[in-house]
Design a protein around this motif. Structure first.
Motif, PDB file in Angstrom:
ATOM      1  N   UNK A  31       0.812  -1.216   0.000  1.00 15.79           N
ATOM      2  CA  UNK A  31       0.000   0.000   0.000  1.00 15.79           C
ATOM      3  C   UNK A  31       0.851   1.274   0.000  1.00 15.79           C
ATOM      4  N   UNK A  32       2.141   1.114   0.157  1.00 22.64           N
ATOM      5  CA  UNK A  32       3.028   2.266   0.320  1.00 22.64           C
ATOM      6  C   UNK A  32       3.847   2.536  -0.927  1.00 22.64           C
ATOM      7  N   UNK A  33       3.919   3.810  -1.301  1.00 22.34           N
ATOM      8  CA  UNK A  33       4.931   4.231  -2.256  1.00 22.34           C
ATOM      9  C   UNK A  33       6.272   4.210  -1.538  1.00 22.34           C
ATOM     10  N   UNK A  34       7.295   3.824  -2.259  1.00 18.50           N
ATOM     11  CA  UNK A  34       8.625   3.705  -1.664  1.00 18.50           C
ATOM     12  C   UNK A  34       9.606   4.606  -2.407  1.00 18.50           C
ATOM     13  N   UNK A  35      10.527   5.146  -1.636  1.00 19.43           N
ATOM     14  CA  UNK A  35      11.514   6.048  -2.226  1.00 19.43           C
ATOM     15  C   UNK A  35      12.883   5.812  -1.600  1.00 19.43           C
ATOM     16  N   UNK A  36      13.888   6.239  -2.341  1.00 23.02           N
ATOM     17  CA  UNK A  36      15.238   6.324  -1.812  1.00 23.02           C
ATOM     18  C   UNK A  36      15.639   7.802  -1.809  1.00 23.02           C
ATOM     19  N   UNK A  37      16.162   8.220  -0.683  1.00 20.19           N
ATOM     20  CA  UNK A  37      16.726   9.549  -0.531  1.00 20.19           C
ATOM     21  C   UNK A  37      18.203   9.402  -0.193  1.00 20.19           C
ATOM     22  N   UNK A  38      18.935  10.479  -0.332  1.00 16.70           N
ATOM     23  CA  UNK A  38      20.335  10.469   0.088  1.00 16.70           C
ATOM     24  C   UNK A  38      20.711  11.826   0.663  1.00 16.70           C
ATOM     25  N   UNK A  39      21.717  11.782   1.527  1.00 13.77           N
ATOM     26  CA  UNK A  39      22.246  13.013   2.106  1.00 13.77           C
ATOM     27  C   UNK A  39      23.759  12.933   2.090  1.00 13.77           C
ATOM     28  N   UNK A  40      24.353  13.760   1.244  1.00 17.83           N
ATOM     29  CA  UNK A  40      25.802  13.805   1.140  1.00 17.83           C
ATOM     30  C   UNK A  40      26.398  14.719   2.189  1.00 17.83           C
ATOM     31  N   UNK A  41      27.716  14.678   2.357  1.00 19.46           N
ATOM     32  CA  UNK A  41      28.386  15.522   3.348  1.00 19.46           C
ATOM     33  C   UNK A  41      28.099  16.999   3.116  1.00 19.46           C
ATOM     34  N   UNK A  42      27.565  17.649   4.118  1.00 22.68           N
ATOM     35  CA  UNK A  42      27.283  19.072   4.017  1.00 22.68           C
ATOM     36  C   UNK A  42      26.116  19.431   3.119  1.00 22.68           C
ATOM     37  N   UNK A  43      25.331  18.443   2.736  1.00 21.08           N
ATOM     38  CA  UNK A  43      24.207  18.694   1.826  1.00 21.08           C
ATOM     39  C   UNK A  43      22.884  18.355   2.489  1.00 21.08           C
ATOM     40  N   UNK A  44      21.814  18.848   1.900  1.00 11.03           N
ATOM     41  CA  UNK A  44      20.486  18.504   2.372  1.00 11.03           C
ATOM     42  C   UNK A  44      20.067  17.145   1.805  1.00 11.03           C
TER      43      UNK A  44
END
Length: 120
Positions: A31-44
């Protein structure tokens, strides 16, 4: 209790490949949409890729189009991110997200993250 557990991160040379996995439990995964996010050094934190609940539609950040592929196996409650031709700028902590929404409410769950380092 909802749990999202990422795995598959590590150190890889530029041009190499990695496959991230995110195993979900405690929710109706299909039932859920799935995503991948990332956060690099010093980044949002930024959205990398997303897939609808049935897997019929995907979306990618411009920076990873043609190199990354998101997929899911609803029978295994798992979402994947195949990453090819990795670049140093892909170095980040990668997070799995599960999202569900209706007209009156929404739920968001996050994994703990897995480190991906692209370096020679």
């Amino acid at each position: 209790q909802v749990q999202l557990v990422e795995s598959g991160g590590g150190l890889v040379q530029p041009g190499g490949s990695l496959r991230l996995s995110c195993a979900a439990s405690g929710l109706t995964f299909s039932s859920y949409a799935m995503s991948w996010y990332r956060q690099g050094p010093g980044k949002e934190r930024e959205l990398v890729a997303a897939i609808t609940s049935a897997g019929s539609s995907t979306n990618y950040a411009d920076s990873v189009k043609g190199r990354f592929t998101i997929s899911r196996d609803n029978a295994k409650n798992t979402v994947y991110l195949q990453m090819n031709n990795l670049k140093p700028e892909d170095t980040a902590v990668y997070y799995c997200n599960a999202h569900w929404s209706s007209f009156v409410m929404e739920h968001d769950y996050w994994g703990q993250g897995t480190q991906v380092t692209v370096s020679s």
